[in-house]
Write a protein that holds these residues in place. Sequence first.
Motif, PDB file in Angstrom:
ATOM      1  N   TYR A  31      17.794 -24.026  34.517  1.00 27.85           N
ATOM      2  CA  TYR A  31      18.402 -23.971  33.184  1.00 27.85           C
ATOM      3  C   TYR A  31      18.319 -22.600  32.549  1.00 27.85           C
ATOM      4  O   TYR A  31      17.277 -21.942  32.599  1.00 27.85           O
ATOM      5  CB  TYR A  31      17.721 -24.987  32.270  1.00 27.85           C
ATOM      6  CG  TYR A  31      17.945 -26.414  32.721  1.00 27.85           C
ATOM      7  CD1 TYR A  31      17.073 -27.010  33.621  1.00 27.85           C
ATOM      8  CD2 TYR A  31      19.042 -27.136  32.264  1.00 27.85           C
ATOM      9  CE1 TYR A  31      17.289 -28.309  34.056  1.00 27.85           C
ATOM     10  CE2 TYR A  31      19.260 -28.432  32.700  1.00 27.85           C
ATOM     11  CZ  TYR A  31      18.380 -29.008  33.588  1.00 27.85           C
ATOM     12  OH  TYR A  31      18.609 -30.290  34.021  1.00 27.85           O
ATOM     13  N   TYR A  52      19.356 -18.737  34.212  1.00 29.31           N
ATOM     14  CA  TYR A  52      18.405 -19.398  35.089  1.00 29.31           C
ATOM     15  C   TYR A  52      17.983 -18.483  36.229  1.00 29.31           C
ATOM     16  O   TYR A  52      16.876 -18.596  36.737  1.00 29.31           O
ATOM     17  CB  TYR A  52      18.981 -20.715  35.616  1.00 29.31           C
ATOM     18  CG  TYR A  52      20.263 -20.569  36.403  1.00 29.31           C
ATOM     19  CD1 TYR A  52      21.498 -20.689  35.773  1.00 29.31           C
ATOM     20  CD2 TYR A  52      20.237 -20.335  37.769  1.00 29.31           C
ATOM     21  CE1 TYR A  52      22.677 -20.553  36.493  1.00 29.31           C
ATOM     22  CE2 TYR A  52      21.409 -20.210  38.493  1.00 29.31           C
ATOM     23  CZ  TYR A  52      22.626 -20.310  37.843  1.00 29.31           C
ATOM     24  OH  TYR A  52      23.792 -20.187  38.556  1.00 29.31           O
ATOM     25  N   ASP A  98      19.029 -25.062  27.938  1.00 30.84           N
ATOM     26  CA  ASP A  98      20.448 -25.397  27.982  1.00 30.84           C
ATOM     27  C   ASP A  98      20.619 -26.868  28.360  1.00 30.84           C
ATOM     28  O   ASP A  98      19.819 -27.424  29.107  1.00 30.84           O
ATOM     29  CB  ASP A  98      21.133 -24.511  29.015  1.00 30.84           C
ATOM     30  CG  ASP A  98      22.642 -24.450  28.879  1.00 30.84           C
ATOM     31  OD1 ASP A  98      23.268 -25.506  28.652  1.00 30.84           O
ATOM     32  OD2 ASP A  98      23.207 -23.366  29.020  1.00 30.84           O
ATOM     33  N   ARG A 101      22.661 -27.914  33.690  1.00 33.99           N
ATOM     34  CA  ARG A 101      22.048 -27.199  34.804  1.00 33.99           C
ATOM     35  C   ARG A 101      23.002 -26.131  35.324  1.00 33.99           C
ATOM     36  O   ARG A 101      24.207 -26.330  35.378  1.00 33.99           O
ATOM     37  CB  ARG A 101      21.727 -28.165  35.946  1.00 33.99           C
ATOM     38  CG  ARG A 101      20.614 -29.134  35.676  1.00 33.99           C
ATOM     39  CD  ARG A 101      20.627 -30.262  36.694  1.00 33.99           C
ATOM     40  NE  ARG A 101      20.468 -29.778  38.067  1.00 33.99           N
ATOM     41  CZ  ARG A 101      19.330 -29.786  38.722  1.00 33.99           C
ATOM     42  NH1 ARG A 101      18.220 -30.224  38.123  1.00 33.99           N
ATOM     43  NH2 ARG A 101      19.256 -29.366  39.969  1.00 33.99           N
ATOM     44  N   TYR A 113      22.241 -26.522  23.494  1.00 35.36           N
ATOM     45  CA  TYR A 113      20.867 -26.644  23.965  1.00 35.36           C
ATOM     46  C   TYR A 113      20.361 -28.045  23.651  1.00 35.36           C
ATOM     47  O   TYR A 113      20.544 -28.556  22.556  1.00 35.36           O
ATOM     48  CB  TYR A 113      19.989 -25.568  23.321  1.00 35.36           C
ATOM     49  CG  TYR A 113      20.333 -24.201  23.849  1.00 35.36           C
ATOM     50  CD1 TYR A 113      21.441 -23.514  23.381  1.00 35.36           C
ATOM     51  CD2 TYR A 113      19.570 -23.615  24.848  1.00 35.36           C
ATOM     52  CE1 TYR A 113      21.781 -22.271  23.891  1.00 35.36           C
ATOM     53  CE2 TYR A 113      19.895 -22.362  25.362  1.00 35.36           C
ATOM     54  CZ  TYR A 113      21.013 -21.706  24.872  1.00 35.36           C
ATOM     55  OH  TYR A 113      21.347 -20.471  25.388  1.00 35.36           O
TER      56      TYR A 113
END
Length: 126
Positions: A31, A52, A98, A101, A113
């Motif tokens: 994330y 990420y 977030d 993914r 989020y």
Amino acid sequence: VQLQASGGGLVQAGGSLRLSCAASGRTFSAYNMGWFRQAPGKEREFVAAISYGKHSTRYADSVAGRFAISRDSAKNTVSLQMNSLNSEDTARYYCAADSMRYRGHLRLAVDDYADWGQGTQVTVSS
């Protein structure tokens, strides 16, 4: 993701603080992560985000050049180094994950989020 923010406090103008956010639960490394802040009487606003894969970061204009976001996927933490603090930085700071993914781009909106920590208070005295 469960998030626990820490590191806030009282600092004089021009000083520095480092906020940390410990994550548990969902696969943290999948994330994008963000930091937001909310001052009394104001809406929550975007501060910084990191992808990420750590390949990209993004900052609000008001903090660019003073703040730096980083993450350690091995430790499941995301940090915010804040330098040259001023009174306008006074707020409660929240880390967030977030809602999607492996999102390919960083989002700035609160609604993007899904998970939020309890926040940590930063107070800058002039």
